[in-house]
Write a protein that holds these residues in place. Structure first.
Motif, PDB file in Angstrom:
ATOM      1  N   LYS A  39       0.824  -1.196   0.000  1.00 11.38           N
ATOM      2  CA  LYS A  39       0.000   0.000   0.000  1.00 11.38           C
ATOM      3  C   LYS A  39       0.865   1.256   0.000  1.00 11.38           C
ATOM      4  N   LEU A  40       1.980   1.217   0.723  1.00 16.28           N
ATOM      5  CA  LEU A  40       2.886   2.363   0.752  1.00 16.28           C
ATOM      6  C   LEU A  40       3.455   2.633  -0.640  1.00 16.28           C
ATOM      7  N   ALA A  41       3.818   1.560  -1.346  1.00 19.90           N
ATOM      8  CA  ALA A  41       4.335   1.721  -2.708  1.00 19.90           C
ATOM      9  C   ALA A  41       3.262   2.289  -3.629  1.00 19.90           C
ATOM     10  N   GLU A  42       2.054   1.806  -3.469  1.00 20.62           N
ATOM     11  CA  GLU A  42       0.927   2.295  -4.285  1.00 20.62           C
ATOM     12  C   GLU A  42       0.672   3.773  -4.042  1.00 20.62           C
ATOM     13  N   LEU A  43       0.879   4.206  -2.797  1.00 16.59           N
ATOM     14  CA  LEU A  43       0.658   5.617  -2.452  1.00 16.59           C
ATOM     15  C   LEU A  43       1.868   6.491  -2.786  1.00 16.59           C
ATOM     16  N   GLY A  44       2.961   5.850  -3.201  1.00 22.82           N
ATOM     17  CA  GLY A  44       4.146   6.611  -3.578  1.00 22.82           C
ATOM     18  C   GLY A  44       4.957   7.113  -2.412  1.00 22.82           C
ATOM     19  N   VAL A  45       4.904   6.400  -1.296  1.00 25.68           N
ATOM     20  CA  VAL A  45       5.697   6.799  -0.125  1.00 25.68           C
ATOM     21  C   VAL A  45       7.119   6.257  -0.295  1.00 25.68           C
ATOM     22  N   PRO A  46       8.129   7.116  -0.324  1.00 31.07           N
ATOM     23  CA  PRO A  46       9.499   6.640  -0.515  1.00 31.07           C
ATOM     24  C   PRO A  46      10.010   5.913   0.728  1.00 31.07           C
ATOM     25  N   GLN A  47      10.773   4.844   0.527  1.00 26.79           N
ATOM     26  CA  GLN A  47      11.364   4.127   1.651  1.00 26.79           C
ATOM     27  C   GLN A  47      12.360   5.043   2.379  1.00 26.79           C
ATOM     28  N   GLY A  48      12.461   4.841   3.675  1.00 29.64           N
ATOM     29  CA  GLY A  48      13.386   5.652   4.473  1.00 29.64           C
ATOM     30  C   GLY A  48      12.725   6.185   5.723  1.00 29.64           C
ATOM     31  N   GLY A  61       3.562   5.124  14.414  1.00 33.21           N
ATOM     32  CA  GLY A  61       2.183   5.549  14.578  1.00 33.21           C
ATOM     33  C   GLY A  61       1.955   7.015  14.295  1.00 33.21           C
ATOM     34  N   GLU A  62       2.959   7.681  13.673  1.00 36.74           N
ATOM     35  CA  GLU A  62       2.850   9.104  13.379  1.00 36.74           C
ATOM     36  C   GLU A  62       2.486   9.297  11.906  1.00 36.74           C
ATOM     37  N   ASP A  63       1.515  10.170  11.634  1.00 34.79           N
ATOM     38  CA  ASP A  63       1.151  10.483  10.253  1.00 34.79           C
ATOM     39  C   ASP A  63       2.332  11.161   9.559  1.00 34.79           C
ATOM     40  N   GLY A  76       2.338  17.281  -0.512  1.00 34.25           N
ATOM     41  CA  GLY A  76       1.364  17.788   0.440  1.00 34.25           C
ATOM     42  C   GLY A  76       0.364  16.767   0.941  1.00 34.25           C
ATOM     43  N   ARG A  77       0.351  15.586   0.351  1.00 34.89           N
ATOM     44  CA  ARG A  77      -0.585  14.567   0.822  1.00 34.89           C
ATOM     45  C   ARG A  77      -0.173  14.066   2.208  1.00 34.89           C
ATOM     46  N   VAL A  78      -1.166  13.818   3.041  1.00 33.29           N
ATOM     47  CA  VAL A  78      -0.923  13.282   4.390  1.00 33.29           C
ATOM     48  C   VAL A  78      -1.278  11.799   4.398  1.00 33.29           C
ATOM     49  N   ILE A  79      -0.318  10.990   4.766  1.00 32.95           N
ATOM     50  CA  ILE A  79      -0.533   9.549   4.878  1.00 32.95           C
ATOM     51  C   ILE A  79      -0.788   9.239   6.343  1.00 32.95           C
ATOM     52  N   ARG A  80      -1.964   8.704   6.620  1.00 36.10           N
ATOM     53  CA  ARG A  80      -2.320   8.381   8.003  1.00 36.10           C
ATOM     54  C   ARG A  80      -1.724   7.035   8.388  1.00 36.10           C
TER      55      ARG A  80
END
Length: 312
Positions: free
Chosen positions: A164-173, A182-184, A190-194
């Motif tokens: 899901k993180l990859a699908e949302l484009g969240v870079p590893q690190g 547990g922190e957003d 500008g997108r916030v990932i909960r």
């Protein structure tokens, strides 16, 4: 984590069994262990087990009967003479401070490290808390003030949903670590990932209940509720329930009922009367298993592994 039984005899040492003590090896990153009770000869048992006094972080005493405390002055003194300078905290019933200070005073003993004594009184409650563990105490039913302890490990973060993180484009690190805590996290666009959307439920921590001498009581069940391991005295066989009650102790079957009623995972029987020899332990274990199948009789130097709970 693992629990090492250093003494499993009641009242006095028996052949092959020392009086009460158990050592809980903490997670590797701490590099320490906690001691529960300290009967006479416990420091010898620690030597045989290869456990170093300088690694001892906390001692929890259930009550002041001699078979649970007579090893304390010598152990505390040896830790000092070895040059250990790490602080040590001792938890125990009211009166333990006066007894130790009197013993040190009249024997001329000195402790050169910081020794903090925290006396427990009344209903107990939370007696220790840190970033990994909470320890709760509650009074049991014995001939003198006696406490049981419940050691609760804090939950671990759940599993990250990497797909899901990859699908949302969240870079590893660093953002992965932030979400794991547990922190957003806020992405560059500008997108916030909960964190709640990409991290699984927390993994429950381990729970161990180490009970002092007691007849069956509600407090023992509360301390043992849902525990991964319960260490419970079983001074007498099931047929000697009357004698057990007379002396403020439990039988094999009574210990097993406590573990069953508490919905615990495993029961370890200890504190066996000197009337029983090693060849009697399978029979005592079988009595408990008739009530609670996941019962085992402890022997000196038994090591019980306490693995992490698995992620679901």
């Amino acid at each position: 984590m693992e629990l090492t039984m250093l003494g499993t005899a009641a009242g006095r040492p028996a052949e092959g069994r020392n009086v009460t003590a158990a050592a809980l090896t903490m997670p590797p990153q701490r590099g320490t262990f906690w001691l529960f009770d300290c009967g006479e000869g416990t420091q010898h048992q620690l030597l045989r087990a290869g456990m170093k006094l300088c690694k001892l972080e906390r001692i929890f005493v259930t009550h002041l009967h001699g078979d649970h405390v007579f090893g304390l002055p010598g152990l505390l003194g040896s830790r000092s003479s070895m040059g250990c300078d790490a602080p040590l905290t001792l938890h125990g019933p009211r009166g333990i401070r006066h007894w130790l200070e009197t013993t040190f005073s009249i024997t001329g003993a000195h402790v050169h490290y910081e020794l903090e004594i925290r006396e427990i009184d009344g209903d107990g409650g939370v007696v220790h808390e840190d970033d990994q563990f909470t320890v709760k105490a509650a009074p049991l039913n014995h001939r003198i003030a006696c406490y049981g302890y419940r050691i609760e490990e804090r939950p671990r973060p759940g599993r990250l949903d990497a797909a899901k993180l990859a699908e949302l484009g969240v870079p590893q690190g660093p953002l992965y670590a932030q979400l794991k805590r547990g922190e957003d996290a806020t992405l560059q666009d500008g997108r916030v990932i909960r964190a709640a959307d990409v991290v699984g439920p927390p993994i429950p921590g381990r729970v161990i209940a180490i009970l002092g001498d007691t007849t069956p009581c509600d407090a023992a069940i509360r301390l043992a509720e849902g525990a991964d391991l319960v260490v419970h005295e079983a001074t007498f066989e099931a047929a000697l329930a009357g004698k057990a009650a007379e002396y403020g102790h439990s039988t094999t079957a009574e210990a097993a009922r406590t573990a069953r009623d508490a919905r615990a995972a495993r029961l370890l029987l200890t504190h066996f009367s000197g009337r029983y020899r090693d060849e009697d332990l399978p029979r005592l274990e079988a009595e408990a298993r008739e009530v609670f199948p996941s019962s085992a009789a402890a022997r000196d130097f038994l090591n019980v592994q306490l693995p992490h709970k698995r992620r679901t």
